[in-house]
Scaffold this motif. Structure first.
Motif: not given
Length: 378
Positions: A83-91
């Motif tokens: 799942d790639p979406l957790p990558e967006m946690a690094d703003t």
């Protein structure tokens, strides 16, 4: 031409690296052209004027080539295996859509398609034409007709075997080849893709308003974004995977099905600090052979600046300030918005007083006169 011929072509397709190869009629009637016409009539294509100018040719495969009888539809899995979406946690990092993290898929697929098309032509004695999302051909309806998958409520193709992660290529042939069975729609009552959209770009299931879509805004749209979508983009700087990545069917696109198009390490969570300083030459060098290169440095840096405005990273203020005098109005305007989110009101007013009087571009002046976000975004 029936089973043995199709099996031969499927074997050849697999040897070329394709994950799926199926056949459909290219000449039978369909309703996809009518749906596309309604989409354009409603203005939901936004600034993609080519969709309007090629509408008649897109209405049906035979409207573009009246000799087309069979569509051979190929799929190449590009799934990330996670799942790639957790990558967006690094703003402080930018998010680049999964499909654009490797080499340009047009180039990856085109040569293989031409090789396979040559084999089809040699065996059938009939003309062929090759398509990789660069001509007015509606690949997704053809893929559903061929049984590769179905168009989900997010309008993208999804597969029971590969989830939402298939690049498509099509060979049209003048030969009559027995078609495979089409795929039915299997979304049921699920609305995960619709609910996940950050900008509510789906007015109804199976309908998309591209003007609200972050993929359209980051890639196709050339000017300053409507303000309402700037915070919604978060740190998405090229494309948006939310509606694809949340789909429950991705659970079948397991690690064993991890895509054949490998991501470049530099395109997974690249730091905004490194991207905002790119000039044209550095941009072209970094994104050589990448689909990102096609949007150009100015549009890309605009996207990066919107992400910086959402980042809370005040350390980037000096880099953003330097872009207030950039040659590109769209970059200057995006820099203004980013600063309006990051600096305190008094400092922002001082910047306005310094730059507004000498700014000649109307769109950039509009940014300066827009009410400031007043400090770091919450």
């Amino acid at each position: 031409m029936t089973g043995d011929f199709r099996d031969t072509i499927r074997t050849a397709a697999k040897a070329l690296g394709f994950d799926v190869c199926r056949f459909a009629s290219a000449s039978e009637p369909w309703s996809a052209g009518e749906r596309l016409a309604h989409f354009v009539e409603a203005g939901r294509h936004g600034e993609m004027g080519w969709m309007e100018t090629t509408l008649e040719r897109r209405s049906h495969p035979t409207a573009m080539w009246d000799g087309a009888r069979t569509a051979i539809v190929l799929g190449l899995n590009y799934g990330p295996g996670h799942d790639p979406l957790p990558e967006m946690a690094d703003t402080r990092a930018g998010y680049i859509s999964v499909y654009a993290r490797g080499d340009d898929y047009h180039e990856v697929i085109k040569g293989r398609l031409k090789t396979l098309a040559g084999q089809v032509a040699a065996r059938t004695g009939q003309d062929v034409k090759v398509f990789v999302d660069t001509a007015p051909l509606m690949e997704k309806p053809l893929a559903q007709r061929a049984g590769l998958g179905w168009q989900g409520k997010h309008t993208n193709l999804l597969s029971r075997d590969y989830g939402n992660w298939l690049f498509l290529g099509v060979i049209l042939s003048a030969a009559d080849i027995e078609p495979d069975a089409p795929e039915a729609e299997h979304c049921g009552s699920c609305t995960a893709c619709l609910d996940a959209c950050p900008t509510q770009a789906f007015p109804a299931p199976f309908q998309l308003d591209a003007r609200r879509c972050l993929s359209y805004l980051t890639i196709e749209f050339a000017g300053p974004w409507p303000v309402e979508f700037r915070k919604a983009t978060g740190n998405r700087i090229y494309g948006c995977d939310d509606c694809l990545a949340v789909c429950p069917w991705n659970k079948f696109a397991s690690e064993a099905h991890e895509g054949r198009v490998k991501a470049r390490e530099a395109f997974v969570s690249p730091q905004l600090a490194d991207l905002v300083v790119l000039n044209d030459a550095a941009f072209r060098a970094l994104f050589s052979k990448s689909p990102v290169k096609r949007i150009g440095r100015d549009r890309f840096v605009r996207n990066v600046l919107y992400a910086i405005g959402n980042s809370r990273d005040v350390a980037l203020i000096p880099s953003v300030e330097r872009l207030l005098t950039d040659r590109a109005p769209v970059v200057r305007g995006a820099a203004i918005w980013a600063l309006s989110c990051l600096v305190e009101p008094a400092a922002y007013q001082a910047l306005t007083d310094r730059h507004l009087l000498t700014e000649e571009d109307a769109s950039v002046r509009d940014e300066w006169t827009r009410p400031a976000t007043a400090g770091i975004v919450g």
